[in-house]
Design a protein around this motif. Structure first.
Motif, PDB file in Angstrom:
ATOM      1  N   THR A 174       0.824  -1.211   0.000  1.00 18.00           N
ATOM      2  CA  THR A 174       0.000   0.000   0.000  1.00 18.00           C
ATOM      3  C   THR A 174       0.850   1.251   0.000  1.00 18.00           C
ATOM      4  O   THR A 174       0.599   2.202  -0.756  1.00 18.00           O
ATOM      5  N   ARG A 216      -8.828  -7.091  -0.996  1.00 15.71           N
ATOM      6  CA  ARG A 216      -9.306  -6.087  -1.934  1.00 15.71           C
ATOM      7  C   ARG A 216      -8.329  -4.932  -2.095  1.00 15.71           C
ATOM      8  O   ARG A 216      -8.682  -3.848  -2.564  1.00 15.71           O
ATOM      9  N   GLU A 219      -7.952  -3.400  -5.745  1.00 21.20           N
ATOM     10  CA  GLU A 219      -9.073  -2.533  -6.121  1.00 21.20           C
ATOM     11  C   GLU A 219      -9.003  -1.198  -5.390  1.00 21.20           C
ATOM     12  O   GLU A 219      -9.202  -0.125  -5.989  1.00 21.20           O
ATOM     13  N   ARG A 220      -8.724  -1.241  -4.127  1.00 21.14           N
ATOM     14  CA  ARG A 220      -8.772  -0.019  -3.320  1.00 21.14           C
ATOM     15  C   ARG A 220      -7.668   0.972  -3.698  1.00 21.14           C
ATOM     16  O   ARG A 220      -7.910   2.172  -3.784  1.00 21.14           O
ATOM     17  N   GLU A 224      -8.228   4.621  -5.337  1.00 18.16           N
ATOM     18  CA  GLU A 224      -7.680   5.803  -4.670  1.00 18.16           C
ATOM     19  C   GLU A 224      -6.935   6.705  -5.647  1.00 18.16           C
ATOM     20  O   GLU A 224      -6.988   7.941  -5.535  1.00 18.16           O
ATOM     21  N   GLU A 258     -18.261   0.108  -5.941  1.00 17.78           N
ATOM     22  CA  GLU A 258     -17.449  -0.740  -5.064  1.00 17.78           C
ATOM     23  C   GLU A 258     -17.706  -2.207  -5.388  1.00 17.78           C
ATOM     24  O   GLU A 258     -18.823  -2.599  -5.686  1.00 17.78           O
TER      25      GLU A 258
END
Length: 306
Positions: A174, A216, A219-220, A224, A258
């Motif tokens: 991340t 996920r 995707e997130r 973003e 979502e």
């Protein structure tokens, strides 16, 4: 690391170096031998493999389940031995054995200075996907789960980054994606069908008509930063030869509802597996956590019938 662990590492390293210089015909004879030991003597995850196949294909009879289990274990051995072989393989040889049908489609995003996310599963030759670095015009960041043994982990990551990828441990994914996505032309590659541990099973989607715990993160992070997302299908042509194709999931994950990216990824992966079920890694415990196991609120994909 203990002296025994050190000794085992250096023995394994010497064997890997030896395998890496063997001709392919001999490498695959070695793979056949490993398969025999693994399937018939050690019986490595034999029941897990068959149970997963029965879950995914309840209409298959036991003869077909056994055929796929054997073929999947044999393919797993090939993947392992091919990873070792890639330590000492030329770029020219790799490009003959691992091709991409539509690299120009994703390279158009690089030309426009746009980063992308590429999701794929444990199907086909996920280990050899690194060779695509040579035909893609991005800085490739491959997200991976480290091996506990530090020396083995370093060896495996060195092999995987041979063609230019930057290897990023999952725990840093991340942060690295957030730092790089808007500042470089990046391709973030994620093997996205990993099954989270029970304590981290917060999200469930539908996979082969069964609720399945999923991550996920891809995707997130794509949402973003408003990134395009692709599914990379890896098709096995014959032993030692693979063909890949990118399938666009979205041009901009931030504009999608979502769950769309995650659901579409698993739908595309399921379609790929159905075409070549024997080349999926059935030995990992895909459905090890059920909805009933989780004693707290979880988020469910709209694809799951409530």
């Amino acid at each position: 690391m203990t002296h025994m662990q050190n000794l085992l590492f250096y023995i394994a390293y010497a064997l890997i170096r030896l395998v890496s210089v063997l001709p392919f015909w001999l490498v695959y004879r070695l793979s056949d031998f490993i398969y025999f030991i693994l399937y018939y003597i050690i019986r490595y995850r034999k029941e897990v493999t068959k149970s997963n196949i029965r879950t995914a294909f309840p209409h298959f009879d036991e003869k077909e389940v056994t055929r796929i289990a054997k073929a999947s274990t044999r393919h797993f051995c090939d993947i392992f031995i091919e990873m070792m072989k890639s330590l000492h393989i030329s770029k020219e040889e790799m490009h003959k054995r691992f091709t991409c049908t539509n690299a120009e489609m994703v390279n158009a995003f690089a030309k426009a200075d746009k980063s992308i996310v590429a999701l794929f599963g444990h199907a086909g030759s996920y280990e050899w996907s690194m060779v695509l670095d040579e035909v893609l015009h991005f800085n490739v960041y491959a997200i991976y789960k480290p091996i506990k043994n530090k020396k083995f982990n370093q060896l495996i990551t060195d092999i995987r980054k041979k063609f230019g990828s930057t290897m990023v441990p999952m725990r840093h994914a991340t942060r690295v994606m957030s730092e790089k996505a808007d500042n470089e032309r990046c391709l973030f590659a994620l093997v996205a069908d990993q099954a989270p541990k029970r304590a981290r099973s917060q999200y469930f989607t539908n996979f082969f008509n069964k609720p399945s715990a999923v991550f996920r993160g891809g995707e997130r992070i794509a949402a973003e930063h408003g990134l395009p997302v692709f599914f990379l299908a890896i098709k096995k042509i014959k032993r030692g030869y693979y063909e890949t194709t990118f399938h666009k999931i979205t041009d901009d994950a931030s504009k999608e509802p979502e769950w769309l990216v995650t659901d579409k990824f698993f739908s595309l992966l399921e379609d790929q597996i159905k075409m070549q079920p024997e080349y999926y890694l059935w030995s990992h415990k895909r459905w090890k956590t059920s909805l009933q196991d989780v004693k707290r609120d979880v988020e469910l994909s709209p694809s799951i019938q409530r």
